[in-house]
Every structure is written in structure tokens, then in C-alpha cells.
Scaffold this active site. Structure first.
Site, short mmCIF file in Angstrom:
data_model
loop_
_atom_site.label_atom_id
_atom_site.label_comp_id
_atom_site.label_asym_id
_atom_site.label_seq_id
_atom_site.Cartn_x
_atom_site.Cartn_y
_atom_site.Cartn_z
N SER A 1 0.80 -1.34 0.04
CA SER A 1 0.04 -0.04 0.08
C SER A 1 0.84 1.20 -0.07
O SER A 1 2.16 1.12 -0.07
CB SER A 1 -0.85 0.12 1.22
OG SER A 1 -0.27 0.49 2.32
N LYS A 2 0.25 2.36 0.08
CA LYS A 2 0.72 3.75 -0.09
C LYS A 2 2.06 3.79 1.04
O LYS A 2 2.84 4.58 0.82
CB LYS A 2 -0.14 4.94 0.02
CG LYS A 2 -1.09 5.00 -1.09
CD LYS A 2 -1.26 6.63 -1.29
CE LYS A 2 -2.33 7.09 -0.37
NZ LYS A 2 -3.13 8.15 -1.16
#
Ligand code: GLU
Length: 441
Positions: free
Chosen positions: A213-214
Site C-alpha cells: 500500500s501507499k
């Protein structure tokens, strides 16, 4: 461009270039290189809440840092623009009318919905193979919204319209979009447009198998730009996230990857992200840098860390950096490794102090000082001989003198070869630093 192949990278400007996006861009770029095709950059900025300008810039900067240039798009021009979705409103209106004329849309509480054909949709993916999606049931696949009541467009619609208008022949993107593809195929058919080839690249997972994820470490390209990585090394690492030459090589020139790259050779299983491996690979590239580039990048890294190299002679800086070459993997490691050459006010490593700045070492360090003070020609060989002679005279192991001496002159327990760094520092600095250390006992 000789070939008809047209690919695109279509990021939504989220504020930074994600490693997954960078890899998608890279694979598109490689495919364009391999086929002599055209790479289009299109900014999918239908989400009006964001500041597109700045967020798009982060993407251009990331792509340019990686050396991934695009043939059409923002700052490159091209005949099939504009390349920002926010500037393509009239095109979308025209396409909406086409669907209305074909009786494929209807209003639903202010939104516009697209009527799916109730059928099985087959996607023949270049990577994932033959996949059948059953869209016969409105229960599981309700007609999709293509425009919201506020007039804003849904991704699927504008994405397909743009791919048709921009004459995209190959849609190469992350596997997270595979499940959207039957919807897209339905739109192509409703418009009477030929289908592009689809190639969905398997996801990038963290080492523990979770989806990256980010917020995961190494997820933003800025980690590499700011962390002192070499773009060619990071780009090489990204090539290996889902692709590999047959012979297990890891370090491979981009021109060669471009020659070998084929969509069918992209792995079908998910890629595992390993920042340590990327860092290791970077170290391999650093080792092979030309002297000039190594020195340039090393100077930049030191200056970025607040070290004013202007106070030192070019010969001194060059000699100091020479002893650091091959000793670190990324340039952000250089200031802590070799910063002692450029500052007398460094802190001493706390563990080292507890271990080496102990009372029995004070007379030893004093003796080393005496021995060094007596060395006329202050070079590595003479310093080594002087220290060893002093160890023999005191009846201690060489290490008993080396460790406190290193800590005294560098603040650290590890670093470049001791005798060489002493030679480079020179007699005055070495003696002053030993005096400073002695006052800490
Ligand atoms: N804007 C979409 C994304 O960033 C593009 C998807 C596609 O490549 O079709 O995920």
C-alpha cells in the site's frame, strides 16, 4: 515511430509516484522500446478535489528521474490530446451521446447508467490468459454508473473513451484492473470500437504477502530519490518485479531488457517487493560508477547533509571519498560513514565510548599520540609501522590500540581503512582529535 503499437501510462495524480505505478510505466515504456511503438502519458484527473498540477508534477518528476520519457502527453505534446481528463469534457459528451443513440444508457436518480449486455465476456489477456466473466446476472453485475449526479465521470467510461480516442493498441496495467476489464470490453463493443490487447501485470506484494500500500516502506519513488539511490539501479530492480531474463541475472542493462522484453514473458505470479534487494543492487551499481560520477554524487550527498565542502581542498575531498568507495550501498549512507573527514565536532558512538574510552586505554591512546607525533612522513605505511611498534613496546595486541584510535579520530567503530584515513586527515588533525578524545575519558 515506425510501428502502430501505442501504449499508455494513465496515472491518477495522487501526490506521488507509487512503486507499482512506476513499474507499470516502466513495462509500458519497455514494450514501446521493444516494438518501436509510442508511449502516451495521460493524467486521469477526474477527481476534481485534488490539486492536479502539483500532483501531476510529482509523477513527471518520478518518471523523468527513472529515465522514462513519454512520446505524447503533458510537456511532450501530441495530436490526440488534451492529455488531462479534466480537459476532455466535450469528447466525453460526444461519447455519451453515442451511447444514448444506441439506447445503452438511462437516467437513474440523476446519475447515468450504462446498460450491460447480459452475456459472458471473454478476456484474452497477454499475461493472465483466457478468462471468462459471466455478466448475465443483473444481481451480481448491476448496470454501471458512468456519470454521477454531480456531472463527474466514472473512471471506466473516461478510461475507455480515452483509450479509443488515443488509439491505444495495448492496455498494460496492474492486475487490480483485471476485474474491470469485462466492463471495459462492453463499452468498447457498445461504441463499435476494436478491442485493444490487454496485459495485466501481477501485483506487487510485501515480503509478508500483504498487498503493498501507499504507506509501506519503499512504496513511494521519493524514498529512492531522497535516499541516495541511483535511478538506473532502481529501474533495474523494477524490471525484476515481474520479469526476468532467463538466466537468473539480476544486474542487467536497460537496453538489453528492452531487446528481450515481451508481454508473454511477464510472470503470472505476484511479485515480492524486497527493499534490501533493491539496496543491494544499488550497491552493485555504485561500485561500478565512473570516478567522476561517483565523486559528483558523493559531493551532492555530503552537501545535502549540510557539509560545506568548499572549506576543503579538492585533493583532500577526492582522497577522502576514494576511501569510501565500495563501502556503502546508497549515497545517504555516505555522510554517517565518511562525514568525519569534514567535521572535527562529531559525536562519539556511545557503545564505542563504553567499550574503548575506558581508563586503561587512556595511557595507550597517549602512547599512540606520542608515536604518531614522532612520524615524520605521515603516510599509511609509516603510521601502521608506528602503531604496531608501540603495541609491541606496550605488550598489547594491535587491536587494543586500533579501536580507541579509530573511535578518537572518526567517532565511529567502523569506517575506511584506519591508516589511510589517518594519512588523509594529516598529522595536525589526528593529534588534535586524539587530544579531544583524551579529554572525554
Ligand atoms: N487511472 C487508473 C489507475 O491509476 C488507470 C488504470 C489503467 O491503466 O487503465 O489505476
Amino acid at each position: 515511430m515506425s510501428s502502430d503499437i501505442r501504449v499508455r501510462f494513465a496515472p491518477s495524480p495522487t501526490g506521488f509516484l507509487h512503486i507499482g505505478g512506476a513499474r507499470t510505466a516502466l513495462f509500458n515504456w519497455l514494450y514501446a522500446k521493444h516494438t518501436g511503438g509510442t508511449l502516451v502519458l495521460r493524467v486521469e484527473d477526474t477527481d476534481r478535489a485534488r490539486n492536479t498540477e502539483e500532483a501531476a508534477r510529482a509523477i513527471y518528476d518520478g518518471l523523468r528521474w527513472l529515465g522514462l520519457d513519454w512520446d505524447e502527453g503533458p510537456e511532450a505534446g501530441g495530436d490526440l490530446g488534451p492529455y488531462f481528463q479534466s480537459e476532455r469534457e466535450t469528447i466525453y459528451q460526444t461519447y455519451l451521446e453515442k451511447l444514448r443513440d444506441a439506447d445503452r444508457i438511462y437516467d437513474d436518480a440523476g446519475a447515468v447508467r450504462f446498460r450491460f449486455a447480459r452475456e459472458k465476456v471473454v478476456v484474452d489477456d497477454e499475461i493472465c490468459g483466457h478468462i471468462e466473466f459471466d455478466m448475465t446476472s443483473p444481481e451480481t453485475n448491476p448496470d454501471m454508473t458512468i456519470r454521477r449526479p454531480d456531472g463527474s465521470w466514472i473512471f471506466h467510461f473516461v478510461n475507455v473513451v480515452d483509450d479509443i480516442e488515443m488509439k491505444i493498441s495495448h492496455v498494460i496495467r496492474g492486475e487490480d484492473h483485471l476485474s474491470n476489464t469485462p466492463k471495459h470490453v462492453q463499452l468498447y463493443r457498445a461504441f463499435g470500437a476494436p478491442l485493444p490487447r490487454f496485459a495485466h501485470i501481477p501485483l506487487i506484494l510485501n515480503k509478508d504477502g500483504s498487498k503493498m500500500s501507499k504507506r509501506d516502506q519503499g512504496a513511494s519513488i521519493n524514498t529512492y530519490i531522497d535516499g541516495g539511490y541511483l535511478p538506473e539501479a532502481v529501474r533495474n530492480y523494477l524490471c525484476l518485479l515481474g520479469w526476468s531474463p532467463k538466466d537468473n541475472r539480476e544486474k542487467i542493462e536497460i537496453e538489453e531488457v528492452g531487446r528481450l522484453f515481451e508481454l508473454g514473458k511477464i510472470h503470472r505470479k505476484n511479485a515480492s517487493f524486497d527493499l534490501d534487494k533493491c539496496t543491494w543492487l544499488n550497491g552493485e551499481y555504485v561500485r561500478e560508477l565512473s570516478d567522476d560520477r561517483f565523486h559528483d554524487l558523493a559531493r551532492q550527498a555530503l552537501e545535502k547533509a549540510g557539509i560545506d565542502l568548499g572549506k576543503f581542498s579538492p585533493d583532500y575531498v577526492r582522497a577522502a571519498l576514494e576511501t569510501c568507495k565500495g563501502k556503502f550501498k546508497i549515497f545517504s549512507e555516505l555522510p554517517p560513514y565518511g562525514g568525519f573527514y569534514f567535521s572535527d565536532e562529531f559525536e562519539y558512538n556511545a557503545e564505542g565510548v563504553a567499550k574503548h574510552f575506558v581508563s586503561e586505554n587512556k595511557p595507550r591512546l597517549l602512547s599512540v599520540r606520542e608515536a604518531f607525533a614522532a612520524v615524520e612522513n605521515f603516510d599509511a605505511a609509516n603510521l601502521e609501522a608506528a602503531l604496531k611498534a608501540m603495541a609491541a613496546q606496550l605488550g598489547v595486541k594491535v587491536g587494543a590500540l586500533v579501536h580507541p584510535t579509530r573511535l578518537a579520530v572518526t567517532g565511529s567503530n567502523a569506517g575506511p581503512s584506519l591508516y589511510h584515513l589517518l594519512e588523509i586527515l594529516g598529522k595536525d588533525k589526528v593529534l588534535a582529535r586524539i587530544d579531544r578524545a583524551l579529554s572525554k575519558f
